[in-house]
Every structure is written in structure tokens, then in C-alpha cells.
Scaffold this active site. Structure first.
Site, PDB file in Angstrom:
ATOM      1  CB  SER A   1      -0.975  -0.034   1.183  1.00  0.00           C
ATOM      2  OG  SER A   1      -1.929   0.981   1.078  1.00  0.00           O
TER       3      SER A   1
ATOM      4  CG  ASP B   1      -2.526   3.849  -1.978  1.00  0.00           C
ATOM      5  OD1 ASP B   1      -3.247   3.655  -2.976  1.00  0.00           O
ATOM      6  OD2 ASP B   1      -2.625   3.163  -0.944  1.00  0.00           O
TER       7      ASP B   1
ATOM      8  CG  ASP C   1      -2.517  -0.697  -2.972  1.00  0.00           C
ATOM      9  OD1 ASP C   1      -2.281   0.427  -2.478  1.00  0.00           O
ATOM     10  OD2 ASP C   1      -3.229  -1.545  -2.400  1.00  0.00           O
TER      11      ASP C   1
ATOM     12  CG  ASP D   1      -5.766   0.433  -1.344  1.00  0.00           C
ATOM     13  OD1 ASP D   1      -4.942   1.372  -1.279  1.00  0.00           O
ATOM     14  OD2 ASP D   1      -5.730  -0.561  -0.589  1.00  0.00           O
TER      15      ASP D   1
END
Length: 579
Positions: A151, A304, A306, A308
């Protein structure tokens, strides 16, 4: 003389055996020869465990590090568990990865292990966001999935998010059961690393359109978008996966003026332009805000690595840009979805929203005002996904979110989705602009209607085993000596989610908390203000969340009340945060 405990030393000795490849053994031997006891302790004092975000850690050698063997072991354990849960059928999983260093290699390693266990793997050909992995699990009818990402953690980290057949991250009992299976693997020889190509199917870029079309069908006000197709949007993927899909999604939605921050467009696991690739951080958003200022943008967004989580900056009446926090973004989205559905006559009696226990009560205030049910869950979007799966077919999910910049509109996935959120934030901006309002205007109107909520988060980083012990002690100390007042205001209630009980501080009466147990303490004052203390499940941190509220009657009082609430937050936090 070594000061390492026997359990740690035994793990080190095991990893120095011929079961492990020569490169790994050499690196460990070097640490031993150089007497790097702190590094050895942090690398071997435990096995990596699933937290709120799955498996996450610093890359390197050791049982407490992200590497070929810990990832292989986790995957073998997950494969073993899937076979027990879904006997006598062809099991399939989806696998994706982000832009972090080693993510692609780790993703292919995971695919290899699953394929070697005769599990069919849908492997993304190129990096794609976490929400697309959740979508793929559901689309292909998989029994599970894995996303390789840490993340928004610093660059030395990587991670492994494990998903179940609903497209949500592992929750009880599966999370603990998978760990049991992982811990049952006592030898590297039990891990099947030999890839079977026939069990692997690549997901190519054509899948993007399936995901985009599914989201586009959720659009609430396409006419407003059409009227505001020239809305100026600035977007940064912060060197992550968002670049592969967010601009495409916004263009498909009908937005023609999407400016990408060029310096941060290239996926890069070293994240060269930021200290942390986290849109919660002002520094990470600075380049996007600068471009927003240059272009006079209507809205500025960044995701960010990834994709999400999404950070947002809005334009103030002065022309300056201001970052808004996750509570504010989520409240705006909640209000937009609910008010729009009501205006269109689309609200149903079984509609609901979800928020976490550390997220602003403004979410639930808005829901109640529209007579929409709300659920509250533990921290971590996997718990929001769990609610969605539990009531699927009986109740209708509209929107949900958490203060840590994770949101989801519509029920296409079972995880936070910054791609989906970017599209709806842009649509919301267009809709209100069409009415002559900015997002700042709408935010102020919410505060005037529901009260001015102000929140602050303090994170204290405590690394390694010593840090983990210190965090445990801090929570123990808080429980042993509960504060009677915060900022000069009496504490009326204490909620201990680990004990599963709430205590009325005046009468001593206890009541049950109907949520799974979690190491969280929450203090509610006589004013209704809330402070929560919670060790992070994914980072070496302890987090303190504060939310205060005061009525706002006149727009011109906004600045004065804002300052007053800042002072109140400072005083309350000073009484509980001891570093």
C-alpha cells in the site's frame, strides 16, 4: 556472547540449513559474522502475521521479512486451506501486483506456487490496482486471490493481501485458519515452487474495459458530467498502479481535461519524488497541488501505489488549494450519493452505508438525516467488505469509507477502490459546479447542517521487536489508568474493544460491544468528542484518533471555530498521547 533468545536462534539456524538457497544463507551468515544482533532479532523473532491488511514487512532475509520463502510459505498455506475448504472442485485464484520493487517477481512466485498445487491462476499480465484484483476474483468466480503490495508504506516494504471468494480480504475465521496452515509448514521442502504453465492464464489489458464499463454503469449524474466535460482535473498516481487505469476511467466517464503529474506518472518502486508514497501526507500531494495551482484545477487527486486510497485537494474561495482529510472526502461522497439518490427518487428502504469505528460520526449523521441505515465496523476495509457480503441480497450497499482515505461507491468490489472513488469525486465536483457550488461550499454547508467536525490523527512509529513491546506497554498503561478527563472535559464512556465492553464512567455500568475483539480503546467525553487509541495492524505504529465537534451557524464563523477546535484537539491529545 549472543543475547538472542532460543526461539530466534533456532529460526536462524534453520534458515542457515541447505533447505535455503545459497544467496539467502550467505546473507544471513554475513549478519551472524558481523554480530548484527538487532537486525537478526528483528528479522527472525517471529513469523510474519496477517494483520488488517494481510502480510506486510520489510524486504530481506528472515522469517519476519518479505522474501521468496515467507511468500512461498504463505501461498502454500493458503493453497492447502483452499483445498480443504473447496474439496472435489477446480479451485481458481486471481493474482496481481503493484509498482513496488520485487512486486512483479513476487506475483509470479505466488502464481508458480498456486499452479504447482494444481490451482488455476488468473495472473495479471502487467501491474494493476488492488481493487481490480478484488473485481477479478468476483468476475472470474475465484475461490481466492492475492495482491502483492504494501500500500502506502515506505519503499523498503512489500506485502501480500490475501482474498476470499467474495473478493474481500481474509476475515475470521479464515485469516486465523490460514495462519494455522502456514505455521503447520515446518520445512521448505513442503512448498511447491515448480510452476505449471498449463494452470496459469494471463489477464491482459482488455480486462480494463470490463472493469471500466461496470463502474460507468454506477454513474449517478452523467448529464452533469456532460455539461462539465471540461472540468479541470489534476491527477497523480505517485509512481503507482493508478496510471494504468485512473486516466482511462476518467476519460471513459466523459472528462476531457485530465492532467497527469508527469514527474510522478512512471511506476517506480523507489518513489523518487516523495518521502512516503502516501496521499495522506501533504508532502506526497505537493506536486499535484502545485500543478493544480498552475492549471486553476477544479479538483486535485492522487492515489497510493496500489490505488486503493485517494487524497484530494479542493479549491478555496481565495484561489488557494487545501488538502482535505479522509473524513471530509468520505462525508462529501456520502452526502453526494445519498442526496442525489433522494432527489432522483432512488433511495430504497433497505439501503445502507458503512464506516469504521475511528471514522467521523459525520458519516452516520448524514445517513440518519436521509433515513438510511448505517453499519459501524472495526478498522480496516476488510470489515466493511465483510458486512457487504453478510447482507448481500437482503440489503443494498450505497457507499462506505474510512478515515484513512479508503472509499467505495457501489458494490462491484469488496475493498476500498480509489479508481472508483476518483471517478465519483470528479462526478461530484462536476455536479455541484453545475449548480454553481465548489466542494468547499458543500463542505461548509454540511458543517452548518450537521455541526463542524474536526479530526486529527497522531501516529507514533515504534520499529522492531522493541517497538512492538513498547506499543503493547502503552496500551496496557492506558487500560491500567483510564483518563477521567480529556482537555478538561469529563470522560463519560470508555469502549474497550479487546474486552468487548463499554463502561459508563459515571455509573460504572458495563454494556456489550457487538463487534469482534480488537486492541482498540475509545474515550467519549461529555461533549460527545472521541479519542481512539489503536496499534496499527500493518505498520510499526500506534495511532491516536481525535474527533471534536461544534455547531456552525454562520459561514463567517468558520475560521474562528476551526481555530477553537484545533486548540481543543491539542489539549485532548496532550492528555493521552505520551511518547
Amino acid at each position: 556472547m549472543s543475547t538472542l533468545d532460543k526461539e530466534t536462534q533456532d529460526r536462524i539456524n534453520q534458515w542457515l540449513s541447505s533447505e535455503y538457497d545459497q544467496e539467502t544463507v550467505s546473507k544471513i551468515q554475513q549478519l551472524v559474522d558481523q554480530n548484527e544482533e538487532t537486525e537478526l532479532l528483528d528479522s527472525f523473532y517471529k513469523e510474519l502475521e496477517f494483520g488488517t491488511g494481510g502480510l506486510r514487512g520489510i524486504m530481506g532475509v528472515g522469517s519476519n521479512r518479505m522474501n521468496k520463502y515467507t511468500i512461498g510459505k504463505a501461498t502454500q498455506g493458503l493453497a492447502n486451506y483452499l483445498k480443504k475448504q473447496f474439496p472435489h472442485q477446480q479451485i481458481s485464484v486471481a493474482v496481481s501486483y503493484d509498482s513496488r520493487n520485487n512486486s512483479k517477481a513476487f506475483g509470479h512466485l505466488v502464481a508458480d506456487v498456486f499452479s504447482a498445487n494444481d490451482i488455476k491462476v488468473y495472473l495479471f499480465k502487467e501491474l494493476r490496482p488492488t481493487p481490480m484484483l478484488s473485481f477479478a476474483v468476483r468476475h472470474f468466480g475465484c475461490q481466492g486471490g492475492v495482491m502483492l503490495t504494501a500500500s502506502h508504506n515506505p519503499k523498503e516494504y512489500n506485502g501480500y493481501k490475501a482474498y476470499w471468494n467474495d473478493g474481500g480480504q481474509l476475515v475470521a475465521p479464515h485469516d486465523k485458519n490460514v495462519i494455522t496452515e502456514v505455521n503447520a509448514i515446518k520445512s521448505v521442502s513442503e512448498i511447491k515452487f515448480e510452476r505449471k504453465d498449463s494452470n496459469i492464464e494471463l489477464i491482459d489489458a482488455d480486462f480494463d474495459q470490463i472493469y471500466i464499463d461496470a463502474n460507468l454503469a454506477l454513474s449517478i449524474h452523467p448529464k452533469a458530467v456532460k455539461a462539465q466535460k471540461d472540468l479541470k482535473i489534476v491527477y497523480s498516481p505517485i509512481h503507482g498502479t493508478g496510471i494504468t487505469i485512473v486516466p482511462k476511467m476518467l476519460n471513459a466517464w466523459g472528462f476531457e481535461q485530465v492532467a497527469v503529474v508527469d514527474q510522478q506518472a512512471q511506476p517506480d518502486g523507489n518513489f523518487p519524488t516523495v518521502v512516503y508514497p502516501n496521499p495522506e501526507e501533504e508532502e506526497a500531494m505537493s506536486k499535484a497541488m502545485q500543478k493544480g495551482q498552475e492549471l486553476d484545477a477544479d479538483v486535485v487527486m492522487a492515489t497510493d501505489p496500489d490505488a486503493d486510497r485517494v487524497g484530494v485537494a479542493i479549491k478555496l474561495p481565495s484561489g488557494a488549494y487545501q488538502l482535505i482529510n479522509g473524513n471530509q472526502i468520505g462525508s462529501l461522497l456520502t452526502y453526494y450519493v445519498l442526496s442525489s439518490k433522494k432527489d432522483l427518487g432512488q433511495l430504497k428502504s433497505n439501503d445502507y452505508i458503512v464506516k469504521t469505528i475511528v471514522t467521523s460520526n459525520l458519516f452516520s449523521d448524514i445517513a440518519e438525516s436521509f433515513d438510511v441505515k448505517f453499519y459501524e465496523t472495526l478498522t480496516g476495509f476488510k470489515f466493511i467488505g465483510e458486512v457487504m457480503t453478510k447482507v448481500q441480497g437482503k440489503e443494498n450497499y450505497l457507499v462506505g469509507g474510512e478515515e484513512s482515505y479508503g472509499f467505495l461507491v457501489g458494490d462491484l468490489v469488496r475493498d476500498k477502490d480509489a479508481v472508483n472513488a476518483c471517478a465519483f469525486i470528479a462526478e461530484m465536483t462536476a455536479y455541484f459546479k453545475n449548480q454553481g457550488k465548489s466542494l468547499f461550499d458543500v463542505l461548509i454547508s454540511l458543517y452548518m447542517k450537521y455541526g463542524y467536525y474536526k479530526e486529527k490523527l497522531i501516529s507514533l512509529t515504534k520499529k522492531g521487536k522493541a517497538g512492538a513491546d513498547e506499543i503493547k506497554q502503552m496500551m496496557a498503561d492506558l487500560r491500567a489508568d483510564l483518563p477521567k478527563e480529556l482537555g478538561g472535559i469529563d470522560v463519560s464512556e470508555v469502549r474497550d474493544y479487546e474486552k468487548g465492553e463499554a463502561t459508563d464512567m459515571k455509573t460504572g455500568q458495563k454494556s456489550k460491544i457487538d463487534l469482534p475483539k480488537s486492541d482498540v480503546l475509545q474515550f467519549i467525553t461529555m461533549d460527545g468528542d472521541v479519542i481512539s487509541a489503536r496499534p496499527s495492524g500493518t505498520e510499526p505504529k500506534i495511532k491516536f484518533y481525535c474527533s471534536v465537534r461544534e455547531p456552525l451557524e454562520f459561514t463567517e464563523d468558520y475560521g474562528q471555530i476551526s481555530n477553537r477546535l484545533d486548540d481543543k484537539v491539542r489539549q485532548m491529545m496532550a492528555d493521552i498521547v505520551k511518547d
